[in-house]
Design a protein around this motif. Sequence first.
Motif, PDB file in Angstrom:
ATOM      1  N   GLU A 110      -8.659   8.290  12.575  1.00  0.00           N
ATOM      2  CA  GLU A 110      -7.438   8.561  11.812  1.00  0.00           C
ATOM      3  C   GLU A 110      -7.580   8.066  10.366  1.00  0.00           C
ATOM      4  OE1 GLU A 110      -4.335  10.041  11.919  1.00  0.00           O
ATOM      5  OE2 GLU A 110      -5.509  11.094  13.457  1.00  0.00           O
ATOM      6  N   SER A 111      -8.299   6.943  10.215  1.00  0.00           N
ATOM      7  CA  SER A 111      -8.375   6.337   8.876  1.00  0.00           C
ATOM      8  C   SER A 111      -9.762   6.406   8.236  1.00  0.00           C
ATOM      9  CB  SER A 111      -7.895   4.886   8.932  1.00  0.00           C
ATOM     10  OG  SER A 111      -8.583   4.211   9.956  1.00  0.00           O
ATOM     11  N   GLU A 166      -2.066  -4.410   5.888  1.00  0.00           N
ATOM     12  CA  GLU A 166      -0.898  -3.533   5.725  1.00  0.00           C
ATOM     13  C   GLU A 166      -0.998  -2.635   4.489  1.00  0.00           C
ATOM     14  OE1 GLU A 166       2.653  -5.792   6.243  1.00  0.00           O
ATOM     15  OE2 GLU A 166       2.124  -6.236   8.326  1.00  0.00           O
ATOM     16  N   SER A 167      -2.227  -2.224   4.205  1.00  0.00           N
ATOM     17  CA  SER A 167      -2.438  -1.296   3.100  1.00  0.00           C
ATOM     18  C   SER A 167      -2.326   0.125   3.660  1.00  0.00           C
ATOM     19  CB  SER A 167      -3.824  -1.524   2.507  1.00  0.00           C
ATOM     20  OG  SER A 167      -4.190  -0.439   1.707  1.00  0.00           O
ATOM     21  N   SER A 168      -1.823   1.042   2.855  1.00  0.00           N
ATOM     22  CA  SER A 168      -1.764   2.434   3.317  1.00  0.00           C
ATOM     23  C   SER A 168      -3.054   3.180   2.952  1.00  0.00           C
ATOM     24  CB  SER A 168      -0.553   3.128   2.700  1.00  0.00           C
ATOM     25  OG  SER A 168      -0.664   3.071   1.296  1.00  0.00           O
ATOM     26  N   VAL A 169      -3.994   2.447   2.363  1.00  0.00           N
ATOM     27  CA  VAL A 169      -5.253   3.068   1.935  1.00  0.00           C
ATOM     28  C   VAL A 169      -6.126   3.385   3.143  1.00  0.00           C
ATOM     29  CG1 VAL A 169      -7.397   2.675   0.654  1.00  0.00           C
ATOM     30  CG2 VAL A 169      -5.209   1.907  -0.306  1.00  0.00           C
ATOM     31  N   GLU A 170      -6.658   4.601   3.174  1.00  0.00           N
ATOM     32  CA  GLU A 170      -7.588   4.994   4.233  1.00  0.00           C
ATOM     33  C   GLU A 170      -8.944   5.299   3.611  1.00  0.00           C
ATOM     34  OE1 GLU A 170      -5.741   8.319   6.117  1.00  0.00           O
ATOM     35  OE2 GLU A 170      -4.158   7.090   7.027  1.00  0.00           O
ATOM     36  N   LEU A 171      -9.990   5.218   4.445  1.00  0.00           N
ATOM     37  CA  LEU A 171     -11.335   5.488   3.931  1.00  0.00           C
ATOM     38  C   LEU A 171     -11.571   6.982   3.825  1.00  0.00           C
ATOM     39  CD1 LEU A 171     -13.930   3.118   5.622  1.00  0.00           C
ATOM     40  CD2 LEU A 171     -13.040   3.077   3.307  1.00  0.00           C
ATOM     41  N   GLY A 180       3.904   5.490  -8.869  1.00  0.00           N
ATOM     42  CA  GLY A 180       3.180   4.350  -8.299  1.00  0.00           C
ATOM     43  C   GLY A 180       2.983   4.383  -6.791  1.00  0.00           C
ATOM     44  N   GLU A 181       3.277   5.513  -6.169  1.00  0.00           N
ATOM     45  CA  GLU A 181       3.114   5.598  -4.715  1.00  0.00           C
ATOM     46  C   GLU A 181       1.665   5.940  -4.349  1.00  0.00           C
ATOM     47  OE1 GLU A 181       5.390   8.008  -1.274  1.00  0.00           O
ATOM     48  OE2 GLU A 181       6.508   7.638  -3.141  1.00  0.00           O
ATOM     49  N   ILE A 182       1.034   5.060  -3.566  1.00  0.00           N
ATOM     50  CA  ILE A 182      -0.370   5.266  -3.189  1.00  0.00           C
ATOM     51  C   ILE A 182      -0.490   6.434  -2.210  1.00  0.00           C
ATOM     52  CG2 ILE A 182      -2.292   4.236  -1.884  1.00  0.00           C
ATOM     53  CD1 ILE A 182      -1.626   1.588  -3.198  1.00  0.00           C
ATOM     54  N   THR A 183      -1.510   7.269  -2.449  1.00  0.00           N
ATOM     55  CA  THR A 183      -1.719   8.413  -1.566  1.00  0.00           C
ATOM     56  C   THR A 183      -3.197   8.455  -1.155  1.00  0.00           C
ATOM     57  OG1 THR A 183      -1.924  10.818  -1.570  1.00  0.00           O
ATOM     58  CG2 THR A 183      -1.911   9.783  -3.712  1.00  0.00           C
TER      59      THR A 183
END
Length: 275
Positions: free
Chosen positions: A85-86, A121-126, A164-167
């Motif tokens: 998923e990530s 708790e980061s929304s960053v995915e690889l 500023g919303e991380i995507t």
Amino acid sequence: MGFIKKTYAKVMTYILRILLFVTLTILTQIGGVIYLLSLLLAKRIQYRFKLKKAITFVVLYTITTLLIIPSIAPIFGRIKIQNTESIKPTNYWTVILNRNYVVPELNEFLKLVADDLQTSESSVELRYLDANFPFIDKFPLLPHLSHNDGKKIDFSFVYESKNGEITNLKKSRSGYGIFAEPRPSEFNQAEYCLEKGYFQYDYPKYLSLGEINDSLIFSEKGTKQLVISILKQKNLGKLFIEPHLKNRMKLTDKRIRFHGCGSVRHDDHIHMQLK
Ligand SMILES: [Zn+2]
């Protein structure tokens, strides 16, 4: 005349075949060999149909890439990156072109980085880019100089919207070539290298295949979260990113190195390698 024409046509066919073999080998490592096999196979197929050689190649290439190589590569020490998923490729062409093979330790590494991002708790995915081909140490994965031992991989930067919303969306169609340029106050490494005569330094600009999501901007916060999760891993050897971004994100770890003017600019992606 007929004889000369025929010979000429034959020679041209051979030249085209050699060119195709070389191009497919450079792009996908196994594609050239599959192409030769598909020519033999197409000859043996009795039915006549349109685009017989091309269709035979595509079918053979797809079966080999999706089913056969993933089970043979481990015998030679590399595995296909396990997508989750990530953990995903920025562009699925990376998978289709067999540029998604790593040593098992690097696959483990990716999982640890993805887990660490989740725990923080980061929304960053690889989102990964070119890794390595499935076989043969020292076989170059062009245009990269060093992705030849299963221990190297590139990642896309993280971007954010204007508010500023991380995507996890990216800006480059191929994954490369859209730069997070230095600000006027920052050191311009690219300019420096180009002035020194390293004309190849900004060649990635030819590789983007076009810009997408053009309202997104480089996320200092998101990319820093990604880099920090990578830096937490003990078997990280080196990480390359353009100096102005390293400074902007206030990163000081000694494993973050400058790749040298002889390489290409790294303000469109991150490169990392294991020890
Ligand atoms: Zn790289």
